[in-house]
Write a protein that holds these residues in place. Structure first.
Motif, PDB file in Angstrom:
ATOM      1  N   THR A 180       0.524  -1.679   0.021  1.00 50.51           N
ATOM      2  CA  THR A 180      -0.100   0.186  -0.083  1.00 50.51           C
ATOM      3  C   THR A 180       0.641   1.245  -0.347  1.00 50.51           C
ATOM      4  O   THR A 180       0.615   2.073  -0.573  1.00 50.51           O
ATOM      5  CB  THR A 180      -1.301  -0.219   1.082  1.00 50.51           C
ATOM      6  OG1 THR A 180      -2.178  -1.365   1.179  1.00 50.51           O
ATOM      7  CG2 THR A 180      -2.100   1.385   1.350  1.00 50.51           C
ATOM      8  N   ASN A 181       1.920   1.289   0.769  1.00 47.56           N
ATOM      9  CA  ASN A 181       2.788   2.988   0.632  1.00 47.56           C
ATOM     10  C   ASN A 181       3.728   2.401  -0.291  1.00 47.56           C
ATOM     11  O   ASN A 181       3.399   3.988  -1.162  1.00 47.56           O
ATOM     12  CB  ASN A 181       4.044   1.957   2.428  1.00 47.56           C
ATOM     13  CG  ASN A 181       4.707   3.308   2.293  1.00 47.56           C
ATOM     14  OD1 ASN A 181       4.301   4.427   2.438  1.00 47.56           O
ATOM     15  ND2 ASN A 181       5.636   3.347   1.098  1.00 47.56           N
ATOM     16  N   HIS A 182       3.797   1.827  -1.107  1.00 45.78           N
ATOM     17  CA  HIS A 182       4.674   1.727  -2.885  1.00 45.78           C
ATOM     18  C   HIS A 182       3.331   2.426  -3.185  1.00 45.78           C
ATOM     19  O   HIS A 182       4.222   3.065  -3.896  1.00 45.78           O
ATOM     20  CB  HIS A 182       4.524   0.510  -3.372  1.00 45.78           C
ATOM     21  CG  HIS A 182       5.627  -0.147  -4.009  1.00 45.78           C
ATOM     22  ND1 HIS A 182       6.774   0.408  -4.666  1.00 45.78           N
ATOM     23  CD2 HIS A 182       5.302  -0.531  -6.000  1.00 45.78           C
ATOM     24  CE1 HIS A 182       7.347   1.086  -5.684  1.00 45.78           C
ATOM     25  NE2 HIS A 182       5.636  -0.025  -6.341  1.00 45.78           N
ATOM     26  N   LEU A 183       1.969   1.855  -3.402  1.00 45.76           N
ATOM     27  CA  LEU A 183       1.363   2.531  -4.391  1.00 45.76           C
ATOM     28  C   LEU A 183       0.577   3.817  -3.785  1.00 45.76           C
ATOM     29  O   LEU A 183       0.602   4.581  -5.254  1.00 45.76           O
ATOM     30  CB  LEU A 183      -0.049   1.818  -3.252  1.00 45.76           C
ATOM     31  CG  LEU A 183       0.131   0.554  -4.479  1.00 45.76           C
ATOM     32  CD1 LEU A 183      -1.177  -0.139  -4.349  1.00 45.76           C
ATOM     33  CD2 LEU A 183      -0.269   0.040  -5.697  1.00 45.76           C
ATOM     34  N   SER A 187       1.007   6.981  -6.846  1.00 48.77           N
ATOM     35  CA  SER A 187       0.420   8.218  -6.650  1.00 48.77           C
ATOM     36  C   SER A 187       1.153   9.499  -6.223  1.00 48.77           C
ATOM     37  O   SER A 187       0.905  10.810  -7.116  1.00 48.77           O
ATOM     38  CB  SER A 187      -0.589   7.653  -5.537  1.00 48.77           C
ATOM     39  OG  SER A 187      -1.024   6.987  -5.657  1.00 48.77           O
ATOM     40  N   ALA A 188       1.792   9.704  -4.892  1.00 51.72           N
ATOM     41  CA  ALA A 188       2.429  11.261  -5.262  1.00 51.72           C
ATOM     42  C   ALA A 188       3.392  11.421  -6.609  1.00 51.72           C
ATOM     43  O   ALA A 188       3.093  12.064  -6.635  1.00 51.72           O
ATOM     44  CB  ALA A 188       3.346  10.645  -3.674  1.00 51.72           C
ATOM     45  N   GLU A 189       3.709  10.519  -6.960  1.00 50.97           N
ATOM     46  CA  GLU A 189       4.780  10.447  -7.824  1.00 50.97           C
ATOM     47  C   GLU A 189       4.119  11.410  -9.462  1.00 50.97           C
ATOM     48  O   GLU A 189       4.313  11.859 -10.350  1.00 50.97           O
ATOM     49  CB  GLU A 189       5.521   9.135  -8.526  1.00 50.97           C
ATOM     50  CG  GLU A 189       6.482  10.164  -9.110  1.00 50.97           C
ATOM     51  CD  GLU A 189       7.605   8.304 -10.117  1.00 50.97           C
ATOM     52  OE1 GLU A 189       6.802   7.693 -10.751  1.00 50.97           O
ATOM     53  OE2 GLU A 189       8.007   8.029  -9.011  1.00 50.97           O
ATOM     54  N   GLN A 195       2.096  18.508 -11.132  1.00 53.78           N
ATOM     55  CA  GLN A 195       2.414  20.010 -10.834  1.00 53.78           C
ATOM     56  C   GLN A 195       0.314  20.021  -9.480  1.00 53.78           C
ATOM     57  O   GLN A 195       0.155  20.851  -9.724  1.00 53.78           O
ATOM     58  CB  GLN A 195       2.339  20.888 -11.488  1.00 53.78           C
ATOM     59  CG  GLN A 195       3.789  21.576 -12.117  1.00 53.78           C
ATOM     60  CD  GLN A 195       3.982  20.441 -13.027  1.00 53.78           C
ATOM     61  OE1 GLN A 195       3.012  20.599 -14.148  1.00 53.78           O
ATOM     62  NE2 GLN A 195       5.205  19.637 -13.038  1.00 53.78           N
ATOM     63  N   LEU A 196       0.331  18.682  -8.976  1.00 50.21           N
ATOM     64  CA  LEU A 196      -0.594  18.417  -8.217  1.00 50.21           C
ATOM     65  C   LEU A 196      -0.056  17.951  -6.672  1.00 50.21           C
ATOM     66  O   LEU A 196       0.694  17.382  -6.812  1.00 50.21           O
ATOM     67  CB  LEU A 196      -1.507  17.699  -9.000  1.00 50.21           C
ATOM     68  CG  LEU A 196      -2.901  18.058  -9.909  1.00 50.21           C
ATOM     69  CD1 LEU A 196      -2.596  16.796 -10.791  1.00 50.21           C
ATOM     70  CD2 LEU A 196      -3.419  19.338  -9.705  1.00 50.21           C
ATOM     71  N   HIS A 197      -0.780  18.485  -5.227  1.00 53.56           N
ATOM     72  CA  HIS A 197      -0.431  18.496  -4.655  1.00 53.56           C
ATOM     73  C   HIS A 197      -1.111  16.622  -4.064  1.00 53.56           C
ATOM     74  O   HIS A 197      -2.403  16.631  -3.814  1.00 53.56           O
ATOM     75  CB  HIS A 197      -1.070  18.880  -3.537  1.00 53.56           C
ATOM     76  CG  HIS A 197      -0.519  20.599  -3.847  1.00 53.56           C
ATOM     77  ND1 HIS A 197       0.947  21.345  -3.715  1.00 53.56           N
ATOM     78  CD2 HIS A 197      -1.078  21.506  -4.033  1.00 53.56           C
ATOM     79  CE1 HIS A 197       0.991  22.326  -4.169  1.00 53.56           C
ATOM     80  NE2 HIS A 197       0.257  22.182  -5.093  1.00 53.56           N
ATOM     81  N   PHE A 198       0.004  15.582  -3.545  1.00 54.44           N
ATOM     82  CA  PHE A 198      -0.237  14.255  -2.879  1.00 54.44           C
ATOM     83  C   PHE A 198      -1.500  14.606  -1.423  1.00 54.44           C
ATOM     84  O   PHE A 198      -1.764  14.152  -1.672  1.00 54.44           O
ATOM     85  CB  PHE A 198       0.963  13.269  -2.651  1.00 54.44           C
ATOM     86  CG  PHE A 198       0.937  12.420  -1.970  1.00 54.44           C
ATOM     87  CD1 PHE A 198       0.090  12.028  -2.515  1.00 54.44           C
ATOM     88  CD2 PHE A 198       1.207  12.442  -0.049  1.00 54.44           C
ATOM     89  CE1 PHE A 198      -0.121  10.332  -1.493  1.00 54.44           C
ATOM     90  CE2 PHE A 198       1.426  11.218   0.044  1.00 54.44           C
ATOM     91  CZ  PHE A 198       0.553   9.759  -0.614  1.00 54.44           C
ATOM     92  N   ASN A 242       4.233   5.453 -20.488  1.00 53.74           N
ATOM     93  CA  ASN A 242       5.822   6.206 -20.888  1.00 53.74           C
ATOM     94  C   ASN A 242       6.682   4.982 -19.824  1.00 53.74           C
ATOM     95  O   ASN A 242       7.629   5.126 -19.718  1.00 53.74           O
ATOM     96  CB  ASN A 242       5.655   7.530 -20.725  1.00 53.74           C
ATOM     97  CG  ASN A 242       6.033   8.489 -22.435  1.00 53.74           C
ATOM     98  OD1 ASN A 242       6.215   7.501 -23.218  1.00 53.74           O
ATOM     99  ND2 ASN A 242       5.378   9.544 -22.257  1.00 53.74           N
ATOM    100  N   ASN A 243       5.068   4.715 -18.979  1.00 54.29           N
ATOM    101  CA  ASN A 243       6.137   3.299 -17.247  1.00 54.29           C
ATOM    102  C   ASN A 243       5.052   2.558 -17.553  1.00 54.29           C
ATOM    103  O   ASN A 243       4.434   2.144 -16.619  1.00 54.29           O
ATOM    104  CB  ASN A 243       5.711   5.052 -16.406  1.00 54.29           C
ATOM    105  CG  ASN A 243       6.131   4.085 -15.166  1.00 54.29           C
ATOM    106  OD1 ASN A 243       6.684   2.903 -15.071  1.00 54.29           O
ATOM    107  ND2 ASN A 243       7.183   4.950 -14.151  1.00 54.29           N
TER     108      ASN A 243
END
Length: 261
Positions: A180-183, A187-189, A195-198, A242-243
């Motif tokens: 879950t933390n990896h997900l 999401s944060a990346e 240019q959006l906020h986690f 691209n990923n």
């Protein structure tokens, strides 16, 4: 009634030991020494304790203790047990979620045990031990009494769990925590790259966790996968073109969700 105070030696100076040793002191126990293969790491933790001495020697006969807690990486534990010298009859417990009690079988002169806190630890992130489950195991009745009293001085949630059940708990924890933390990281990346906020996801994540523990998690699943919304799914896969690694994760989780629906 005053809680029992024990003399405890902490073998390890990583994330678990960094939180556990001060918590044990706060609960009234005495940390008599901190061991690490890297003496500087042992000294850094010992400096945050009252009377603990730092050492990088694996002969602990000069540090008689009621309990020796080994908080090291799973890969290091067997080697440390081969090298370590404890006073005869010592109670020695590891904090691993996966290493079995049988790891102590080569050390006939000690009482082996497990003292596993079911939590994720990072040095700079405070934790409260009151609600952290402790999973205990030992073949020695008197040793279990000491383990139980030690754990209860820290937490309100103390369980006796055998090695096989502890492995299952750890596996479930890997899904619930590590994956879950990896997900969260993915999401944060994605947000940061655009240019959006986690932080915007925090209420959504908190609500998801609350629902998961209030009901069967599968029964409250939402999103395009459970709805079989192929237009959204294909659009999002295209966004990830691209990923390929993230595409694979997206596709795998989508299939898993749909198989449960």
């Amino acid at each position: 009634m005053k809680k029992p105070a024990y003399k405890i030696a902490m073998l390890g100076a990583g994330n678990v030991a960094w939180h556990l040793a001060p918590a044990l002191e706060e609960a009234g126990h005495e940390i008599i020494c901190v061991y690490s293969r890297n003496l500087e790491n042992a000294e850094a933790l010992a400096q945050n304790l009252k009377t603990a001495r730092a050492t990088d020697f694996t002969d602990f006969t000069d540090f008689p203790a009621d309990l020796y807690i080994i908080a090291v990486k799973d890969s290091v534990l067997p080697e440390l047990l081969r090298e370590a010298v404890f006073p005869a009859g010592s109670l020695v417990a590891h904090t691993s979620g996966t290493q079995p009690l049988s790891v102590f079988e080569t050390n006939k002169n000690i009482q082996g045990a497990v003292f596993y806190p079911l939590q994720t630890f990072s040095k700079n992130t405070p934790v409260s031990f009151r609600n952290i489950p402790f999973c205990l195991e030992t073949a020695h009745k008197n040793a279990m009494v000491l383990l139980q009293k030690t754990a209860e001085s820290l937490s309100e949630k103390v369980y006796q769990v055998n090695s096989e059940d502890r492995k299952i708990l750890h596996l479930a924890a890997v899904f619930a925590c590590n994956f879950t933390n990896h997900l969260f990281g993915i999401s944060a990346e994605i947000l940061q790259q655009n240019q959006l906020h986690f932080e915007m996801l925090q209420p959504l994540v908190e609500q998801t966790v609350q629902k998961a523990f209030a009901q069967n998690p599968f029964s409250v699943q939402t999103g395009p996968a459970i709805r079989h919304d192929e237009n959204t799914i294909q659009t999002q896969l295209q966004f990830l073109q691209n990923n390929p690694g993230y595409q694979q994760i997206y596709e795998l989780l989508t299939r898993s969700i749909q198989q449960k629906s």
